[in-house]
Design an enzyme around this catalytic site. Structure first.
Site, mmCIF file in Angstrom:
data_model
loop_
_atom_site.group_PDB
_atom_site.id
_atom_site.type_symbol
_atom_site.label_atom_id
_atom_site.label_comp_id
_atom_site.label_asym_id
_atom_site.label_seq_id
_atom_site.Cartn_x
_atom_site.Cartn_y
_atom_site.Cartn_z
ATOM 1 N N ASP A 824 -137.875 -67.203 30.342
ATOM 2 C CA ASP A 824 -136.438 -67.163 30.009
ATOM 3 C C ASP A 824 -136.309 -67.082 28.485
ATOM 4 O O ASP A 824 -136.951 -67.828 27.750
ATOM 5 C CB ASP A 824 -135.738 -68.427 30.534
ATOM 6 C CG ASP A 824 -134.232 -68.343 30.313
ATOM 7 O OD1 ASP A 824 -133.550 -67.723 31.151
ATOM 8 O OD2 ASP A 824 -133.766 -68.900 29.291
ATOM 9 N N LEU A 825 -135.486 -66.095 28.029
ATOM 10 C CA LEU A 825 -135.347 -65.883 26.588
ATOM 11 C C LEU A 825 -134.542 -67.044 25.962
ATOM 12 O O LEU A 825 -133.555 -67.511 26.510
ATOM 13 C CB LEU A 825 -134.647 -64.565 26.303
ATOM 14 C CG LEU A 825 -135.388 -63.297 26.757
ATOM 15 C CD1 LEU A 825 -134.565 -62.065 26.429
ATOM 16 C CD2 LEU A 825 -136.747 -63.212 26.071
ATOM 17 N N ASP A 867 -131.398 -62.889 31.435
ATOM 18 C CA ASP A 867 -132.532 -62.829 30.509
ATOM 19 C C ASP A 867 -133.771 -63.472 31.121
ATOM 20 O O ASP A 867 -134.622 -64.008 30.432
ATOM 21 C CB ASP A 867 -132.169 -63.524 29.199
ATOM 22 C CG ASP A 867 -131.734 -64.983 29.413
ATOM 23 O OD1 ASP A 867 -131.569 -65.374 30.586
ATOM 24 O OD2 ASP A 867 -131.594 -65.720 28.422
#
Length: 950
Positions: A824-825, A867
């Site tokens: 996950d960004l 994301d």
């Protein structure tokens, strides 16, 4: 060892003790008078005899006795065999390079050591030295001569008074005389046991008359109480040197002679080898040695052709060649060789050898044995390959056996007849059976008249006919005829007889081979009866049947032919073949006539007859050429009225035309494919639409066997051929969808066909083909929408779970591991909010590319929403490998991204779960990786966490 006295005395040994001298081999070399009295032997009876004859075992003397005197009690044995106790005092004496032992033996109980023993030993030593052949001199430490023997006086030419106390230097020429003092000084310094080495030295001596003589000198030291003395033993080398010079001269002359003899001998050997190499076998000399392995001192090079061994291998050891003799033949071969040697006869033997490949062959050996002086036996002989002859002999025996078996087991009746008596001398069981008997003995001894009817077909008595046929067979070697027989029960039967002449043991014989033609005779009768039936069939046939001569005259014809041409029987006999044939067929008729004369028949063809009323009738003709009894050439023809067939054919052609018109307008390509019985396959029909789809002309389609394969994509040819083979080998229909080769308008094609097996064995397939490119592209688009993320082009959650399930199945089979990485960004939402969704989308696309770049081809990168990305990595065995990969991913994501005119930087939080250590279910693995990612994000972001650590 006893000390040598300073001079040679004239003392004699004590009468009470017996003196015996023996060498290191325990052989007696000296034997005094006291010993003769003590043991009862004369000197010539004991000299050079073993010491054990006087002193039985276990008596022995150590050769390394040294200088000490040895005294021991022994058991001695006289010549009479009586044994007695004695005392033996043994001293070691060195004379030149020879070591002797002197034993003083006294019978007990009076044996005691006393001081006189040394005197006796010294006296013996003096006597031995005085009688020595070689000169012996003793000197003191300054080189003055102390003692010498008579041989020294004679050798140097001085009087005894002159030699006494002369310095030994005066006996030496230069440079030995000047260097003598240096030699003595070096000896005193080194204190060696030998003044001159153990083997002595060669130098020269000078006699009184001044002559120089070559000598061999050996010098040793003697330790005598109060002084040191040196003993020199001299060997005159004058004669040996002269012999050496003469030998060198003879050696040079001999070398010249040997060189020439060697050259001559080599020439003889070369000629001999050439002769031997041309012989069909091998020439050998085999030496059988007693109590040792045999050898081949000589063998010709052709041995390799038979034994497959090289001559050098068996020159000293014949084992490798003898071991090739066939094991069952070995004992007989060797025993026959021994017998030949004993009886002084030639050895001749046929035997087998086994080649290295395990194949046995027959050879013939012939040799002359010769007894050698050393007790061995040499065999001079020859061995030849007789395998072909043996094979021929075996084939001949088998042929004779086969012919005899063939004669007796044959189903064809055969007999052997003595032509002089007409009696049967041999027969097989088939002949016994056909004549109506049960055993061969019942037939053998009978004559021709015993099995024949009284008369033959023409009424001639059988006895007369038999004589005539016998004469014919003897003159012409064979006579073939039919004969009427009669069985014992009176039954008459017919046979065709082949009577052949042959020679057996110088006697003319006849062999009769019988063929029962009774049934054929009956069949001939039945055939005549059936001819009438054939005549009826001829008349009733619906086809016209006609017989004509080569001039075209009608000789025979049936009713059907009359109806076809409209003429009566009488009218047909008055006209010719050409009257019914229109002139337009003249050239074709000439070709058919030539075919008839060349091949004996003419093939079926169509033409028209002009009927009597002038109308034309279409007919089909075929016929064949026959020869009448008078050698006249005639033609039988079958004529069929095909008027009705023509009407049907025209209707069929119209239907085909209509069908072709229909095919040309439908949007699919139609084709007809044929498999011939010889394995060839080809297109028999293609529609215009088919040509458009495959972009081929009809000529290309019909002329090239596998023209369709060239238009199919190379990767799909195999699946296409599999369907073709399935169509040719089973009843299944052909169904295929695949890609076309690049460059064609139609990129995907659907082809299906249905087979039909013809009576000829050929397979005819009717099929259709149509373009499915749009359909395939639509399917691909739907598949992409269903399985791939529309923004990044990466697999979506659905495809990810499919691949994860497949990876787990493979890992379970291969016993490997899988890593599920949930990413996950960090900071993506601020980028999206600040710079807009377009920049955010470009950021996601760039991140997806970086993730793909850092993974292997077998790994999977999927975007499952927003994301969030999931990475699937199989087959990494060690946690260190995972950590390296994860750190590489984090470093890649941390790099700035240029998107939408902006430069942004984000990081990532990563969680990892493993199969099978963490879970085995795909959903659980993904959930555990998600939890690990969440833990990483809570603990500072931009890092990774393993579920096992969480």
């Amino acid at each position: 060892m006893s000390s040598v006295p300073p001079r040679f005395s004239e003392r004699q040994p004590s009468v009470s003790a017996a003196l015996i001298a023996f060498d290191q081999s325990n052989l007696v070399v000296a034997f005094d008078t006291a010993a003769t009295r003590l043991f009862g032997y004369q000197r010539d009876e004991i000299i050079n005899q073993p010491l054990t004859k006087l002193i039985p075992f276990p008596f022995s003397v150590d050769p390394n006795l040294g200088a000490e005197e040895l005294a021991l009690n022994i058991v001695a044995q006289a010549k009479s065999g009586a044994q007695f106790q004695a005392c033996a005092e043994i001293n070691q004496v060195k004379i030149g390079r020879q070591t002797l032992f002197v034993a003083s033996i006294t019978a007990l109980p009076s044996v005691q050591k006393n001081e006189g023993t040394i005197d006796r030993n010294a006296a013996v030593t003096d006597a031995i030295l005085e009688t020595a052949v070689n000169p012996i001199i003793t000197i003191d430490e300054k080189g003055f001569i102390q003692t010498f023997n008579s041989a020294a006086v004679h050798f140097f030419g001085y009087e005894r008074a002159e030699l006494s106390h002369m310095n030994v230097r005066e006996l030496m020429p230069e440079p030995y005389r000047s260097n003598h003092d240096q030699y003595m000084a070096r000896y005193h310094q080194e204190q060696t046991s030998r003044v001159i080495g153990s083997s002595g030295v060669e130098l020269t001596a000078q006699r009184k008359d001044g002559s120089i003589v070559p000598i061999h000198l050996s010098v040793g030291s003697l330790n005598i109480p109060g002084q040191t003395m040196y003993v020199g033993i001299i060997v005159d080398l004058t004669e040996r040197k002269a012999i050496e010079r003469e030998l060198r001269q003879h050696r040079d002359e001999l070398a010249v002679m040997v060189t020439k003899a060697t050259s001559d001998m080599q020439a003889i050997i070369n000629r001999t080898n050439t002769i031997h190499s041309r012989l069909p076998g091998l020439v050998f000399v085999y030496k059988h040695r007693l109590n040792a392995v045999g050898c081949f001192p000589y063998v010709s090079g052709t041995i390799f052709d038979i034994f497959r061994v090289h001559p050098d291998v068996i020159k000293n050891d014949a084992s490798s060649a003898l071991s090739l003799i066939y094991r069952p033949d070995q004992e007989e071969v060797f025993s026959s060789m021994d017998a030949a040697a004993r009886n002084h006869t030639n050895w001749r033997k046929e035997f087998r050898i086994v080649l290295p490949d395990g194949h046995p062959i027959w050879v013939y050996g012939d040799a002359v044995p010769q007894l050698e002086e050393d007790g061995s036996t040499s065999y001079y002989g020859y061995i030849g390959n007789i395998n072909k002859r043996k094979i021929l002999e075996k084939d001949l025996q088998e042929s004779e056996s086969f012919n005899k078996t063939l004669f007796h087991k044959s189903y064809v009746p055969m007999l052997v007849i003595d032509h002089a008596t007409s009696e049967f001398v041999e027969c097989n069981l088939a002949a016994v059976k056909i004549y109506g008997y049960t055993t061969r003995e019942e037939v053998i001894g009978k004559c021709v008249m015993d099995i024949s009817s009284p008369t033959q077909y023409d009424g001639t008595p059988s006895a007369d006919s038999a004589k005539r046929h016998n004469r014919n067979a003897l003159q012409k070697e064979i006579d073939i005829f039919e004969w009427r027989h009669q069985r014992p029960n009176g039954e008459i039967w017919d046979a065709k007889v082949h009577l052949m002449r042959f020679q057996h043991q110088g006697k003319k014989m006849l062999q009769a081979t019988l063929e029962d033609i009774t049934e054929r005779k009956r069949a001939e009768s039945a055939l005549r009866a059936s001819e009438e039936k054939l005549r009826n069939l001829f008349e009733l046939s619906p086809l016209g049947i006609v017989l004509t001569d080569m001039d075209g005259d009608y000789l025979e014809f049936n009713k059907a032919f009359q109806e076809i041409c409209g003429y009566s029987e009488e009218e047909l006999r008055l006209i010719k073949y050409w009257d019914l044939t229109p002139s337009k067929y003249q050239s074709e008729e000439s070709a058919r006539l030539n075919e008839l004369l060349l091949t004996g028949r003419y093939s079926s063809y169509e033409k028209e007859y002009r009927r009597k009323d002038g109308t034309l009738v279409p007919v089909n003709l075929n016929g064949m050429l026959v020869t009448a009894a008078n050698d006249q050439k005639l033609t039988w023809s079958i004529v069929e009225d095909i008027t009705e067939k023509k009407h049907i054919g025209a209707a069929l052609q119209q239907a085909i035309t209509d069908l072709n018109n229909l095919i040309s307008y439908i949007p699919v390509g139609v084709f007809k494919h044929r498999f011939s019985v010889d394995g060839k396959r080809f297109l028999e029909f293609v529609s215009p639409r088919w040509c458009e789809l495959f972009e081929l002309s009809k000529e290309q389609a019909y002329q090239e066997q596998d023209v369709m394969l060239k238009q199919i994509h190379p990767d799909d040819v195999e699946s296409f051929l599999a369907q073709i083979n399935k169509l040719s080998q089973s009843k299944a229909s052909f169904y295929w969808e695949g890609r076309m080769r690049p460059g064609l308008q139609a990129r995907w094609m659907h082809i299906e066909a249905y087979r039909h097996v013809l009576d000829s064995g050929e397979i005819l397939s009717n099929g259709i083909a149509y373009d499915i490119t749009q359909s395939k592209e639509h399917e691909a688009q739907l598949n992409r929408l269903a399985n791939y993320d529309s923004l990044t082009g990466m697999p979506n959650r659905k495809l990810l779970m499919d691949r994860l399930q497949h990876a787990i199945s493979q890992a379970k089979r291969n016993k490997t591991s899988i890593a599920v990485i949930f990413l996950d960004l960090d900071g993506f939402k601020p980028v999206n909010d600040t710079y807009g969704h377009e920049t955010g989308d470009k950021l996601l696309i760039e991140i997806a590319k970086r993730l793909s770049t850092n993974l292997r081809e077998c790994d999977t990168v999927a975007r499952i929403g927003g994301d969030e990305f999931v990475l699937l990595i199989p087959q990494l065995e060690h946690p260190d490998h995972y950590e390296l990969a994860l750190q590489r991913i984090l470093n890649s994501i941390n790099q700035p991204v240029h998107a939408g005119g902006q430069t942004v930087t984000v990081s990532a939080s990563i969680g990892l779960s493993q199969y099978p250590s963490d879970a085995t279910d795909p959903d659980i693995l993904l959930r555990l990786a998600d939890q690990s990612m969440y833990y990483a994000k809570q603990n500072g972001k931009n890092k990774y966490k393993f579920y096992s650590a969480v």
